[in-house]
Enzyme design. Structure first.
Site, PDB file in Angstrom:
ATOM      1  N   PRO A 137       0.742  -1.124  -0.030  1.00 12.75           N
ATOM      2  CA  PRO A 137      -0.057  -0.059  -0.034  1.00 12.75           C
ATOM      3  C   PRO A 137       1.020   1.218  -0.103  1.00 12.75           C
ATOM      4  CG  PRO A 137      -0.290  -1.083   2.145  1.00 12.75           C
ATOM      5  CD  PRO A 137       0.998  -1.809   1.458  1.00 12.75           C
ATOM      6  N   GLU A 138       0.234   2.134  -0.852  1.00 12.79           N
ATOM      7  CA  GLU A 138       1.046   3.457  -0.794  1.00 12.79           C
ATOM      8  C   GLU A 138      -0.128   4.366  -0.468  1.00 12.79           C
ATOM      9  OE1 GLU A 138       2.950   4.199  -4.492  1.00 12.79           O
ATOM     10  OE2 GLU A 138       3.472   2.125  -4.799  1.00 12.79           O
TER      11      GLU A 138
END
Length: 256
Positions: A2-3
């Site tokens: 996840p960013e």
DNA sequence: TCATCCCTGTGG
DNA sequence: CCACAGGGATGA
């Protein structure tokens, strides 16, 4: 995995479920997290749920429960009772639960009184600071953008996408960027992040990121993971190189 | 600044 | 089997 867009989507989906609710207990399924329950008093009302860079912060009375998903972590919301595969921690609420699922077990959860991470300005915010700061660094622009102390929230996918949109070669020294290029970069970062937020993030493969409700993220990368495939602008095959120890995808024709 | 490590799963 | 994975800390 996840960013910023994936983390932000996660936080926004969980917020209405948990803010104002009483955290009843923590169920731990990973020895690495065994010490957590003793650090909290239950029940603990969730006063706020927020994102700082890629960190997720549950604000409890006097305490912060800070989650970082790293590569394979995700938070799910459900009303079930079983234990999903790769569960490491479950936060129990009266009307449901937050399940921390993390197959590689690289994610972190900690309880502190104060958030103390050295994070640069958020990538979604005002980026005018880049004008000054980029001039001081000799590292490749791709590596600079990945460093959370410089700018918080970008990861390997969206750095690749932003540099592609800006037409900048990821190997360029940060200090070599000219004002028009920096202007394009700022615009590209915001464009990519907003596109990804609208799509609720990027789900690259089956067992990867999901929203808390289990939906996929529908952002479709232009160059990330596209080695050998034609550039969407000029048709030149996308190249993959290694930079800062990470796979790096770019169009050798469009990115100078 | 770089390699290495933390972990496990998947795909070639 | 090996290469690689959306992240980041660490020690050389």
């Amino acid at each position: 995995m996840p960013e910023l867009p994936e983390v932000d989507t996660t936080v926004r989906a969980l917020r209405p479920k948990v803010v104002g609710q009483e955290l009843r207990s923590l169920r731990v399924f990973d020895p690495k997290l065994a010490k957590l329950p003793a650090l909290l008093n239950f029940p603990a009302k969730v006063e706020e749920l927020s994102r700082r860079g890629k960190y997720i912060i549950f604000a409890l009375p006097q305490k912060l429960l800070v989650v970082h998903l790293r590569m394979s972590g995700r938070l799910a919301w459900d009303e079930g009772r079983g234990v999903p595969k790769h569960s490491r921690l479950i936060l129990e609420f009266p009307e449901g639960r937050v399940v921390f699922i993390d197959s590689r077990r690289l994610g972190t959860v900690e309880v502190t009184e104060e958030f103390r991470e050295e994070l640069g300005p958020d990538a979604l915010g005002d980026l005018s600071f880049l004008d000054e700061v980029l001039a001081k660094s000799k590292v490749p622009i791709k590596v600079w953008l990945l460093d959370q102390r410089n700018i918080a929230g970008l990861g390997n996918i969206y750095v690749a996408e932003a540099l592609f949109l800006a037409g900048i070669d990821p190997r360029r020294q940060a200090s070599s960027l000219k004002p028009p290029e920096i202007a394009r970069l700022k615009k590209a970062i915001h464009q990519v992040l907003n596109e990804a937020l609208a799509a609720m993030g990027t789900t690259l493969s089956d067992n990867a990121y999901r929203t808390p409700a289990g939906e996929t993220g529908d952002y479709e990368p232009r160059v990330y993971g596209k080695e050998g495939l034609p550039c969407p602008i000029c048709g030149t095959p996308i190249e993959r190189i290694e930079l800062g120890g990470r796979g790096t995808f770019f169009c050798p024709h469009c990115q100078k």
